[in-house]
Design a protein around this motif. Structure first.
Motif, PDB file in Angstrom:
ATOM      1  N   PHE A 219      -7.346  -1.332   1.163  1.00  0.00           N
ATOM      2  CA  PHE A 219      -6.528  -1.088   2.354  1.00  0.00           C
ATOM      3  C   PHE A 219      -5.316  -2.015   2.375  1.00  0.00           C
ATOM      4  O   PHE A 219      -4.223  -1.617   2.762  1.00  0.00           O
ATOM      5  CB  PHE A 219      -7.374  -1.294   3.610  1.00  0.00           C
ATOM      6  CG  PHE A 219      -6.597  -1.141   4.894  1.00  0.00           C
ATOM      7  CD1 PHE A 219      -6.300   0.116   5.395  1.00  0.00           C
ATOM      8  CD2 PHE A 219      -6.147  -2.250   5.599  1.00  0.00           C
ATOM      9  CE1 PHE A 219      -5.573   0.269   6.576  1.00  0.00           C
ATOM     10  CE2 PHE A 219      -5.427  -2.112   6.770  1.00  0.00           C
ATOM     11  CZ  PHE A 219      -5.147  -0.849   7.258  1.00  0.00           C
TER      12      PHE A 219
ATOM     13  N   VAL B  17      -9.314   1.248  12.899  1.00  0.00           N
ATOM     14  CA  VAL B  17      -9.427   0.768  11.511  1.00  0.00           C
ATOM     15  C   VAL B  17     -10.068  -0.628  11.541  1.00  0.00           C
ATOM     16  O   VAL B  17      -9.466  -1.580  12.062  1.00  0.00           O
ATOM     17  CB  VAL B  17      -8.038   0.703  10.821  1.00  0.00           C
ATOM     18  CG1 VAL B  17      -8.177   0.181   9.385  1.00  0.00           C
ATOM     19  CG2 VAL B  17      -7.367   2.067  10.834  1.00  0.00           C
TER      20      VAL B  17
ATOM     21  N   SER C 164      -9.329  -5.967  -1.009  1.00  0.00           N
ATOM     22  CA  SER C 164      -9.362  -4.764  -0.169  1.00  0.00           C
ATOM     23  C   SER C 164      -8.288  -3.777  -0.619  1.00  0.00           C
ATOM     24  O   SER C 164      -7.105  -4.132  -0.719  1.00  0.00           O
ATOM     25  CB  SER C 164      -9.125  -5.156   1.293  1.00  0.00           C
ATOM     26  OG  SER C 164      -8.861  -4.018   2.081  1.00  0.00           O
TER      27      SER C 164
ATOM     28  N   THR D 134      -5.471  -1.117  16.970  1.00  0.00           N
ATOM     29  CA  THR D 134      -6.079  -1.087  15.631  1.00  0.00           C
ATOM     30  C   THR D 134      -6.259   0.336  15.116  1.00  0.00           C
ATOM     31  O   THR D 134      -6.486   0.528  13.913  1.00  0.00           O
ATOM     32  CB  THR D 134      -7.453  -1.789  15.644  1.00  0.00           C
ATOM     33  OG1 THR D 134      -8.305  -1.122  16.587  1.00  0.00           O
ATOM     34  CG2 THR D 134      -7.312  -3.256  16.024  1.00  0.00           C
TER      35      THR D 134
ATOM     36  N   GLU E 229     -10.393  -2.927   9.333  1.00  0.00           N
ATOM     37  CA  GLU E 229      -9.637  -3.974   8.628  1.00  0.00           C
ATOM     38  C   GLU E 229      -8.548  -4.601   9.499  1.00  0.00           C
ATOM     39  O   GLU E 229      -8.058  -5.696   9.196  1.00  0.00           O
ATOM     40  CB  GLU E 229      -8.991  -3.420   7.361  1.00  0.00           C
ATOM     41  CG  GLU E 229      -9.948  -3.141   6.220  1.00  0.00           C
ATOM     42  CD  GLU E 229     -10.544  -1.743   6.286  1.00  0.00           C
ATOM     43  OE1 GLU E 229     -11.188  -1.330   5.315  1.00  0.00           O
ATOM     44  OE2 GLU E 229     -10.372  -1.063   7.326  1.00  0.00           O
TER      45      GLU E 229
END
Length: 503
Positions: free
Chosen positions: A414, A197, A412, A194, A199
């Motif tokens: 992101f 992160v 989001s 990940t 998200e």
């Protein structure tokens, strides 16, 4: 008798006003997508995945099936009138269809394509109705070792068949497998890859990858690398078929259905082989003045056969998707993502756990076939008007739609960065001939394959010999080996034959 009763219940669900409306909208949109060159059903389904997240699953899947089906009907229009196939499935149709159009027989070519699609699609839907439950009953008896090997077979065939080379296909597949590992481990609960992160803790959304690789990458690639193409459209003639055209088309439709249906059932992917094979068969069987039309003024069998083979293949491709959870093409890979978006995993349990959904979907195929025949034959001149939409405005609309849809899932920022990053990666993949479908297949089936492998090894008490202890497992290993080895042996023998002939 159980199948007939289940199908009747499926029709009862599919003919509700709301589901009929979704089927109609899907067929119209699918036909429009098929008519517009360069925008295939995979792009359309990927682009619309986020929008239907709030829609009832049955209506949503009927809608996607309409797009999937409609695009195959509409693809013949541009191939015949413009010699511009929007999909690889329409390439063979363009060979004879455009020559027929140039000789003033565009109407006959369009008619045999539409009716042939209807005939082959209906026969193939009957095959799905009769055999999908049987395959599902057999698949229920399979254990984790067999399921893992089935997924390895899917990885092997999709990466080998859908790519320009096996190496490129495998590279794309491993990229998808890597993306599928991002997030929480299913068993230990540990975060993997990940990068800190938050998200990414839930993994990368399959919808984002599908929209980025297909919709965004398609538009960016067209804008960056495809120059302005001057398209010349042949004149439309009246859409009808003479008695002689019917006499020549009917056997071609039936032969092509027999060729195309088995190709959809096996996890080998693609409509290229059955359409080319159908064309070769029709050319071989033609006699006299009918044979002389091939490659000159255009032979109607050369349109009837490939179009029927194409539709038979894409329809029976639903059998491995629904019963085994294995996609065999770009669009079925995204349809698998659509199922997972609703928390449903296609496979042998689907016919038990979600029987109402499956039978409503199968019933909608019969209804969609009739809708598409009505939409395509009388309204072909209306669809041709879509070709006048300027490409810049069309592509801009697709980008806006894809971006808004992706943002709407989790609101989001992101996700938007990830979407456009995946889109740019998709452009690079297209630029260097890396197939995109193995990425989606690897991402969807990767975590499932990992779970099945772990379960299989647990059953074998830590020993991998569990994969060679069952007859079905051994057969699957032999098929995987054949898929990897036989094409290379065939190429080596062909090159050796050529070298001997030259000597």
């Amino acid at each position: 008798m159980d199948i007939f009763a289940s199908l009747l219940q499926g029709f009862a669900t599919a003919v509700t006003p709301l589901n009929l409306l979704w089927a109609f909208v899907g067929c119209v949109l699918g036909t429009a997508v098929g008519v517009l060159p360069g925008i295939g059903p995979a792009v359309a389904v990927a682009m619309l995945l986020p929008i239907t997240a709030k829609v009832d699953i049955t209506a949503s899947m009927i809608f996607f099936a309409g797009i999937y089906y409609g695009a195959m009907y509409g693809g013949s229009t541009t191939s015949i009138l413009l010699n511009t196939p929007g999909e690889t499935a329409s390439m063979v149709t363009a060979m004879e269809g455009n020559k027929m159009a140039k000789s003033g027989r565009a109407g006959q070519a369009l008619a045999t394509a539409a009716i042939g699609s209807f005939v082959a699609g209906t026969i193939a839907t009957v095959i799905v109705t009769l055999f999908a439950p049987t395959v599902a009953d057999f698949a229920v008896k399979l254990g984790p070792p067999e399921y893992f090997l089935l997924m390895v077979l899917a990885f092997t065939t999709v990466s080998a068949v859908l790519g320009q080379s096996t190496l490129r296909g495998m590279t794309a597949l491993f990229l998808g497998l890597a993306l599928g590992l991002v997030g929480m481990d299913q068993i230990s609960g540990q975060a993997r890859y990940t990068g800190g992160v938050p998200e990414l803790l839930d993994g990368i959304e399959i919808v984002l990858v599908a929209v980025g690789l297909f919709a965004v990458a398609e538009v960016l690639y067209a804008a960056m690398y495809e120059g302005k193409v001057v398209e010349t459209q042949n004149k439309m003639s009246r859409v009808y078929m003479s008695r002689r055209d019917w006499k020549r088309s009917i056997p071609a439709w039936l032969r092509a259905t027999a060729i195309g249906a088995p190709f959809g059932c096996i996890p080998a992917g693609g409509t290229e082989i059955p359409t080319f094979l159908s064309y070769a068969v029709e050319k071989k069987l033609a006699r006299g003045e009918d044979k002389a039309e091939f490659g000159t003024t255009g032979a109607i069998e050369g349109v009837a056969g490939p179009e029927a083979a194409n539709n038979a293949t894409v329809t029976t491709a639903l059998i491995p998707l629904l019963t085994l959870g294995i996609p065999t093409s770009n669009t079925t890979a995204i349809l698998l993502g659509a199922f997972q978006n609703y928390g449903i995993q296609p496979g042998p349990q689907l016919f038990t756990n979600s029987a109402a959904l499956v039978w409503a979907l199968i019933a909608s195929l019969y209804i969609g076939n009739v809708m598409l025949l009505i939409l395509n034959l009388p309204m072909v001149k209306v669809w041709v008007q879509l070709l006048k939409i300027p490409k810049p405005q069309l592509y801009a609309g697709i980008l806006i739609f894809a971006t808004v849809g992706a943002y709407g899932m989790r609101q989001s920022a992101f996700d938007l960065v990830l979407l456009w990053g995946i889109g740019l990666a998709g452009v690079l993949m297209r630029r260097f001939d890396f197939p995109t479908a193995p990425v989606v297949v690897g991402m969807i089936l990767g975590p499932l394959a990992e779970a099945q492998m772990r379960n299989a090894v647990s059953i074998g008490e830590g020993s991998f010999s569990v994969f060679v202890q069952r007859p079905v497992s051994i057969v699957l290993i032999a098929i995987i080996a054949a898929v990897l080895v036989l094409p290379r042996v065939y190429r080596w023998l062909a090159s050796r034959k050529e070298s001997l002939a030259a000597a």
